[in-house]
Design an enzyme around this catalytic site. Structure first.
Site, PDB file in Angstrom:
ATOM      1  N   LEU A  33      53.176  33.482  87.554  1.00 53.64           N
ATOM      2  CA  LEU A  33      51.842  33.373  86.956  1.00 53.64           C
ATOM      3  C   LEU A  33      51.397  31.922  86.806  1.00 53.64           C
ATOM      4  O   LEU A  33      52.187  31.052  86.447  1.00 53.64           O
ATOM      5  CB  LEU A  33      51.846  34.054  85.587  1.00 53.64           C
ATOM      6  CG  LEU A  33      52.270  35.526  85.604  1.00 53.64           C
ATOM      7  CD1 LEU A  33      52.263  36.096  84.192  1.00 53.64           C
ATOM      8  CD2 LEU A  33      51.376  36.352  86.516  1.00 53.64           C
ATOM      9  N   HIS A  37      45.903  33.432  86.871  1.00 52.12           N
ATOM     10  CA  HIS A  37      46.270  34.728  86.281  1.00 52.12           C
ATOM     11  C   HIS A  37      45.975  34.731  84.774  1.00 52.12           C
ATOM     12  O   HIS A  37      45.510  35.721  84.226  1.00 52.12           O
ATOM     13  CB  HIS A  37      47.776  34.989  86.439  1.00 52.12           C
ATOM     14  CG  HIS A  37      48.253  35.063  87.850  1.00 52.12           C
ATOM     15  ND1 HIS A  37      49.052  34.110  88.410  1.00 52.12           N
ATOM     16  CD2 HIS A  37      48.052  36.007  88.811  1.00 52.12           C
ATOM     17  CE1 HIS A  37      49.334  34.447  89.656  1.00 52.12           C
ATOM     18  NE2 HIS A  37      48.734  35.580  89.928  1.00 52.12           N
ATOM     19  N   GLY A 147      40.935  38.259  90.613  1.00 52.05           N
ATOM     20  CA  GLY A 147      40.339  36.945  90.826  1.00 52.05           C
ATOM     21  C   GLY A 147      39.422  36.931  92.046  1.00 52.05           C
ATOM     22  O   GLY A 147      39.672  37.620  93.040  1.00 52.05           O
TER      23      GLY A 147
END
Ligand code: PAF
Length: 280
Positions: A33, A37, A147
């Site tokens: 991550l 994120h 995203g």
């Protein structure tokens, strides 16, 4: 925060939350991550009463010769990052938990997956849509967060959700960038010092294209502007540079108008992708 490994544990935890009238947010990830994120997780924690993050390096979305084995894995680091943000449940299943040995069902979105990354990563989007569909069925969230850096993925997932009547709101979140413009990606850690210094050239080239698009350039002209700008950085080997319609993902060609300018390029052994959106 609880860390669980089985679908049943997720179902039980989510059912308990639902029983208390809670809304559920899901942030699917491959792990390793980064701030990109974390921005999705913060959004889910702000919007929903209970946030589930999945960390699963999904083998079915990696093609032969891709970086499945090398893909960075750091469950401990991921867990602390999730906990600090206020995530409620971290789902980190094994491959065996996610896929039966004789699994034989694939969720496949046609057309939208043919161009851009889909043209160079055969089977990739089938792997993504199959695992995201499974995660949505396991968690049954109200909202799921993705995203915009993986723009094609976002459009493909929205289409899957619409076509299969999956009752979830797909929330797209802006790309998070380093100060020099490089889009955050778990793969950035593969870059050597020299490659890292060259990496912002991709976003800079896309921005040149966006300027041209705002001045009325056609898709084809925009692609040429980006290609010329990227050629200034000889370490980059472009795979594709395309100006496409934001929803259909069809190349704009000789038309101007709203577009997403998307590119994939290799820097040494690392494949980077990025995009910018130009409104009408
Ligand atoms: O974008 C990703 O990290 C992955 O493709 C996703 C959505 C978690 C599916 O494995």
């Amino acid at each position: 925060m609880r860390i669980v490994g089985t679908k049943q544990q997720v179902r039980d935890a989510v059912a308990a939350g639902r029983g208390e009238g809670k809304t559920i947010g899901l942030v699917p990830t491959l792990g390793a991550l980064h701030e990109g994120h974390l921005s999705l997780m913060r959004r889910s924690v702000a919007d929903c009463d209970l946030t589930v993050v999945s960390v699963f390096v999904n083998p079915t979305q990696f093609g032969p010769g891709e970086d499945l084995d090398e893909y960075p894995r750091d469950l401990e680091g991921d867990a602390s990052a999730c906990e600090a943000i206020g995530v409620d449940l971290l789902f980190a299943p094994t491959v065996e938990e996610m896929y039966a040995d004789d699994a034989s069902t694939v969720v496949s979105v046609s057309e939208l997956t043919e161009g851009l990354c889909g043209a160079y990563r055969p089977g990739h989007f089938d792997g993504v849509t199959t695992v995201v569909c499974k995660l949505l069925n396991i968690v049954l969230p109200d909202r799921a967060y993705f995203g915009e850096k993986d723009y094609q993925q976002l459009v493909v997932i929205r289409r899957m959700v619409r076509d299969l009547d999956i009752p979830v709101e797909v929330v797209g979140c802006p790309t998070v960038r380093e100060d020099d413009g490089l889009a955050l990606s778990s793969r950035n850690r593969y870059l050597s010092e020299e490659e890292r210094a060259a990496a912002p050239a991709l976003h800079q080239a896309l921005q040149r294209g966006a300027e041209a698009a705002r001045e009325g350039a056609t898709g084809r002209e925009v692609e040429r502007v980006v290609a010329r700008a990227l050629a200034q950085e000889p370490l980059f080997r472009p795979q594709y540079i395309q100006a496409v319609h934001p929803e259909t993902l069809k190349p704009l060609g000789d038309e101007a108008g709203p577009m997403v300018i998307a590119a994939a390029a290799h820097l040494g052994g690392t494949r980077l992708i990025d995009n910018v959106r130009v409104e009408g």
